[in-house]
Design a protein around this motif. Structure first.
Motif, PDB file in Angstrom:
ATOM      1  N   ARG A  43     -13.908  46.846   2.965  1.00  0.00           N
ATOM      2  CA  ARG A  43     -12.962  45.753   2.721  1.00  0.00           C
ATOM      3  C   ARG A  43     -11.649  46.293   2.155  1.00  0.00           C
ATOM      4  NH1 ARG A  43     -15.236  40.508   0.097  1.00  0.00           N
ATOM      5  NH2 ARG A  43     -14.199  39.460   1.826  1.00  0.00           N
ATOM      6  N   TYR A  48      -6.851  37.862  -4.973  1.00  0.00           N
ATOM      7  CA  TYR A  48      -7.552  38.961  -4.303  1.00  0.00           C
ATOM      8  C   TYR A  48      -8.970  39.194  -4.853  1.00  0.00           C
ATOM      9  CZ  TYR A  48      -8.319  43.460  -2.063  1.00  0.00           C
ATOM     10  OH  TYR A  48      -8.827  44.480  -1.312  1.00  0.00           O
ATOM     11  N   GLY A  49      -9.078  39.284  -6.171  1.00  0.00           N
ATOM     12  CA  GLY A  49     -10.373  39.585  -6.791  1.00  0.00           C
ATOM     13  C   GLY A  49     -11.388  38.478  -6.545  1.00  0.00           C
ATOM     14  N   THR A  84     -17.759  51.284  -8.476  1.00  0.00           N
ATOM     15  CA  THR A  84     -16.736  50.493  -9.154  1.00  0.00           C
ATOM     16  C   THR A  84     -16.719  49.038  -8.700  1.00  0.00           C
ATOM     17  OG1 THR A  84     -15.396  52.455  -9.413  1.00  0.00           O
ATOM     18  CG2 THR A  84     -14.253  50.356  -9.569  1.00  0.00           C
ATOM     19  N   TYR A  85     -16.773  48.837  -7.370  1.00  0.00           N
ATOM     20  CA  TYR A  85     -16.598  47.471  -6.869  1.00  0.00           C
ATOM     21  C   TYR A  85     -17.756  46.546  -7.200  1.00  0.00           C
ATOM     22  CZ  TYR A  85     -19.509  48.945  -2.907  1.00  0.00           C
ATOM     23  OH  TYR A  85     -20.534  49.417  -2.123  1.00  0.00           O
ATOM     24  N   ILE A 102     -15.732  44.528 -13.284  1.00  0.00           N
ATOM     25  CA  ILE A 102     -14.782  44.834 -14.339  1.00  0.00           C
ATOM     26  C   ILE A 102     -13.392  44.446 -13.858  1.00  0.00           C
ATOM     27  CG2 ILE A 102     -15.987  46.748 -15.476  1.00  0.00           C
ATOM     28  CD1 ILE A 102     -13.927  48.413 -13.479  1.00  0.00           C
ATOM     29  N   GLU A 121     -10.586  48.419  -5.368  1.00  0.00           N
ATOM     30  CA  GLU A 121     -11.991  48.661  -5.675  1.00  0.00           C
ATOM     31  C   GLU A 121     -12.364  48.056  -7.033  1.00  0.00           C
ATOM     32  OE1 GLU A 121     -14.949  52.432  -5.787  1.00  0.00           O
ATOM     33  OE2 GLU A 121     -12.896  52.834  -5.154  1.00  0.00           O
ATOM     34  N   ARG A 153     -11.503  36.519  -3.919  1.00  0.00           N
ATOM     35  CA  ARG A 153     -11.944  36.651  -2.526  1.00  0.00           C
ATOM     36  C   ARG A 153     -12.930  37.800  -2.369  1.00  0.00           C
ATOM     37  NH1 ARG A 153      -6.923  37.964   0.198  1.00  0.00           N
ATOM     38  NH2 ARG A 153      -8.298  38.780   1.796  1.00  0.00           N
ATOM     39  N   MET A 154     -12.617  38.940  -2.981  1.00  0.00           N
ATOM     40  CA  MET A 154     -13.469  40.112  -2.803  1.00  0.00           C
ATOM     41  C   MET A 154     -14.830  39.935  -3.458  1.00  0.00           C
ATOM     42  SD  MET A 154     -11.936  42.083  -0.853  1.00  0.00           S
ATOM     43  CE  MET A 154     -10.716  41.036  -0.088  1.00  0.00           C
ATOM     44  N   ASN A 155     -14.866  39.173  -4.559  1.00  0.00           N
ATOM     45  CA  ASN A 155     -16.142  38.934  -5.231  1.00  0.00           C
ATOM     46  C   ASN A 155     -16.846  37.698  -4.687  1.00  0.00           C
ATOM     47  OD1 ASN A 155     -16.354  41.034  -7.382  1.00  0.00           O
ATOM     48  ND2 ASN A 155     -14.349  40.216  -7.897  1.00  0.00           N
ATOM     49  N   ARG A 156     -16.267  37.107  -3.638  1.00  0.00           N
ATOM     50  CA  ARG A 156     -16.809  35.892  -3.006  1.00  0.00           C
ATOM     51  C   ARG A 156     -17.123  34.821  -4.030  1.00  0.00           C
ATOM     52  NH1 ARG A 156     -18.019  38.164   2.144  1.00  0.00           N
ATOM     53  NH2 ARG A 156     -18.539  40.357   1.972  1.00  0.00           N
ATOM     54  N   SER A 182     -10.502  37.789 -11.373  1.00  0.00           N
ATOM     55  CA  SER A 182     -11.697  38.280 -10.691  1.00  0.00           C
ATOM     56  C   SER A 182     -12.932  38.023 -11.561  1.00  0.00           C
ATOM     57  CB  SER A 182     -11.552  39.764 -10.354  1.00  0.00           C
ATOM     58  OG  SER A 182     -11.598  40.540 -11.533  1.00  0.00           O
ATOM     59  N   LEU A 204     -14.792  54.988 -11.656  1.00  0.00           N
ATOM     60  CA  LEU A 204     -13.935  55.788 -10.771  1.00  0.00           C
ATOM     61  C   LEU A 204     -14.271  57.268 -10.923  1.00  0.00           C
ATOM     62  CD1 LEU A 204     -10.554  53.899 -11.394  1.00  0.00           C
ATOM     63  CD2 LEU A 204     -12.004  53.759  -9.356  1.00  0.00           C
ATOM     64  N   LEU A 230     -11.196  45.513  -8.262  1.00  0.00           N
ATOM     65  CA  LEU A 230     -11.212  44.054  -8.117  1.00  0.00           C
ATOM     66  C   LEU A 230     -12.394  43.577  -7.287  1.00  0.00           C
ATOM     67  CD1 LEU A 230      -7.384  43.694  -7.670  1.00  0.00           C
ATOM     68  CD2 LEU A 230      -8.713  42.550  -9.447  1.00  0.00           C
ATOM     69  N   GLY A 231     -13.306  44.503  -6.965  1.00  0.00           N
ATOM     70  CA  GLY A 231     -14.554  44.089  -6.321  1.00  0.00           C
ATOM     71  C   GLY A 231     -14.614  44.315  -4.827  1.00  0.00           C
ATOM     72  N   ALA A 232     -13.648  45.059  -4.253  1.00  0.00           N
ATOM     73  CA  ALA A 232     -13.651  45.265  -2.809  1.00  0.00           C
ATOM     74  C   ALA A 232     -14.492  46.483  -2.440  1.00  0.00           C
ATOM     75  CB  ALA A 232     -12.226  45.441  -2.290  1.00  0.00           C
ATOM     76  N   ARG A 260      -4.232  38.992 -12.303  1.00  0.00           N
ATOM     77  CA  ARG A 260      -5.064  39.370 -11.166  1.00  0.00           C
ATOM     78  C   ARG A 260      -6.428  39.885 -11.636  1.00  0.00           C
ATOM     79  NH1 ARG A 260      -3.305  44.289  -7.250  1.00  0.00           N
ATOM     80  NH2 ARG A 260      -3.719  45.415  -9.179  1.00  0.00           N
ATOM     81  N   ALA A 261      -6.400  40.721 -12.689  1.00  0.00           N
ATOM     82  CA  ALA A 261      -7.652  41.264 -13.218  1.00  0.00           C
ATOM     83  C   ALA A 261      -8.518  40.146 -13.817  1.00  0.00           C
ATOM     84  CB  ALA A 261      -7.363  42.328 -14.262  1.00  0.00           C
ATOM     85  N   TYR A 273      -9.344  45.828 -14.265  1.00  0.00           N
ATOM     86  CA  TYR A 273      -8.659  47.042 -14.704  1.00  0.00           C
ATOM     87  C   TYR A 273      -7.157  46.798 -14.579  1.00  0.00           C
ATOM     88  CZ  TYR A 273      -8.329  52.174 -15.381  1.00  0.00           C
ATOM     89  OH  TYR A 273      -8.082  53.431 -15.853  1.00  0.00           O
ATOM     90  N   PHE A 306      -3.730  48.732 -14.875  1.00  0.00           N
ATOM     91  CA  PHE A 306      -3.219  50.100 -14.944  1.00  0.00           C
ATOM     92  C   PHE A 306      -1.831  50.115 -15.572  1.00  0.00           C
ATOM     93  CE2 PHE A 306      -6.038  49.619 -11.343  1.00  0.00           C
ATOM     94  CZ  PHE A 306      -6.874  50.710 -11.428  1.00  0.00           C
TER      95      PHE A 306
END
Lengths: 223, 231
Positions: free
Chosen positions: B136, A98-99, A72-73, A77, B128, A101-104, A148, A46, B130-132, A144-145, A79, A81
């Protein structure tokens, strides 16, 4: 393995840190304003270091001389908070997913069940974040973290916003996470007692500089 | 008094069509611009901001005249569009839609911009980690959280578009069945001796449409607040 050797100028303040950690939980210890959050944000990508290198799990994610800065994406990793930062428009189940899906990543019900059981959040899956207590939110954020599938889990004072009894509620989950999840962690805290319970290695920070590095016994020297 | 004549119906339906098309076409541009103004710092940002708001403060007849100069048959853009894409704005209902879209644009952009500004950027940061990838993050976090603001902007823009008069009549005139909207129909009716009752009916319809739009916008704004708090 995590290797950090960076300097980062933030206004008048300079963070300069160099350490290599093989430990399961690397504790970043220091008072507020010592540069802990800046350092963990740099590891997360970040913040971009002014000089130096960061290597996570054998991959160089920052190298200023080679012009490498992995965003970052793409760092894979996790994270957590201090303020859980759950997505308010998604329910707990969607937040947890969510993670992935975003990381497929392929759906992994067994892994999801393991994490949900480990954190005891099975009863919360259909709720919105607005309907959760602070402690519940933080457990969901941990889940959630983890889901992913990160290769490094960063935790920035995850208990900082909780009162004493809530802290005691979450702490055992963190211990289980350390012993069962198999993901190396960087754990930021200003609370020596917390780190004594969790960390396997300590990086002590003061005014942006590393003042001590070693096992948890380095904490005894100061407190 | 309550009997609506075919000419009046034509004007009402044309107004609705013009306003719906204007709103739908303007919305993607509105979202892009709102995001730019809310989230980016760049050279000339305040100039861009001023241009977006210009139709709000310029006399509508000036905006209409500028549209005529630009998008008219001999206008730079208008001639090119007619020659290459076959799109004609001058004295067509499409021109009315363009005029309404331009005039309502500031009202469309503002609520979207405010709702994007109200989003906690730390949520986008969390996405971000989380990989987005950035686009996205926008699609899965920013846009859904701003959606009530987007809808509120669309409702307000629509209400403005349906009432637009000055720029439309300057740009595309007042042709029944092609460019005669509710506003220009009212204008024509109150100039004719027997037009009072017909004008009255259209006035009532305008008031009803405008009020409904404002109530709807308010409702969406309340939804936005609830959504941001995760209830």
């Amino acid at each position: 393995m995590l290797r950090v050797d960076i300097t980062k100028q933030l206004g008048e303040f300079t963070v300069a840190a160099s350490f290599t950690s093989e430990g399961r939980v690397t504790g970043l210890f220091g008072a507020s304003g010592s540069g802990k959050t800046s350092l963990i944000n740099t590891i997360a990508g970040l913040l971009r270091p002014d000089r130096g290198t960061i290597v996570i799990d054998g991959e160089t994610v920052d190298d200023t001389t080679a012009g490498i800065h992995v965003p970052t994406y793409r760092r894979r990793i996790g994270y957590v908070f201090q303020d859980a930062r759950l997505f308010p428009h998604l329910d707990v189940r969607q937040n947890l997913d969510y993670g992935r899906r975003m990381n497929r990543l392929a759906d992994d019900p067994a892994q999801r069940k393991r994490v949900v059981d480990l954190l005891d959040i099975g009863a919360l899956l259909d709720r919105r974040p607005g309907k959760l207590s602070g402690g519940e939110r933080q457990r969901v954020a941990l889940g959630r973290a983890l889901l992913s599938k990160p290769r490094l889990l960063l935790l920035d004072e995850p208990l900082g916003a909780l009162d004493e009894s809530r802290k005691l509620e979450i702490l055992p989950y963190l211990v289980r996470l350390r012993d069962e999840a198999g993901v190396p962690m960087v754990y930021v805290s200003h609370d020596a007692a917390e780190l004594r319970q969790l960390a396997t290695q300590i990086v002590m920070l003061r005014h942006g500089q590393v003042t001590a590095f070693g096992g948890v016994k380095v904490l005894t020297a100061t407190s | 008094m309550l009997e609506i004549s075919p000419t009046e119906w034509t004007a009402i339906l044309l107004s609705l069509r013009v306003a719906v098309i204007a709103t739908l076409v303007a919305t993607p541009f509105g979202i892009a611009l709102a995001w730019l103004l809310a989230r980016r710092d760049f050279w000339g940002k305040s100039v861009l901001d001023a241009i977006v708001h210009l139709p709000l403060v310029l006399p509508p007849v000036v905006t209409g005249y500028l549209l005529l100069l630009t998008f008219g048959k001999r206008g730079m853009v208008g001639a090119w569009l007619a020659d290459h894409l076959g799109i004609v704005f001058a004295f067509r209902w499409t021109g009315a839609a363009l005029a309404c879209g331009v005039m309502s644009f500031p009202l469309l952009v503002r609520p979207i911009r405010l709702s994007i500004e109200a989003i906690d950027r730390r949520l986008e940061q969390a996405a971000e980690t989380l990989g987005a990838a950035p686009w996205r993050v926008f699609a899965t976090v920013t846009l859904p959280l701003a959606l009530p603001g987007v809808l509120a902007g669309m409702v307000l823009g629509f209400a403005k578009a349906i009432g637009e008069f000055g720029a439309t009549i300057t740009f595309v005139s007042n042709i029944p069945g092609e460019t005669q909207t509710i506003s220009s129909a009212i204008y024509s009716l109150i100039q004719t001796p027997e037009g009072d009752s017909a004008a009255g009916r259209l006035v009532i319809i305008s008031v009803v449409i405008a009020m409904s739009a404002l109530v709807a916008a308010e409702w969406f704004a309340r939804r936005a607040t609830a959504r941001l708090h995760g209830h």
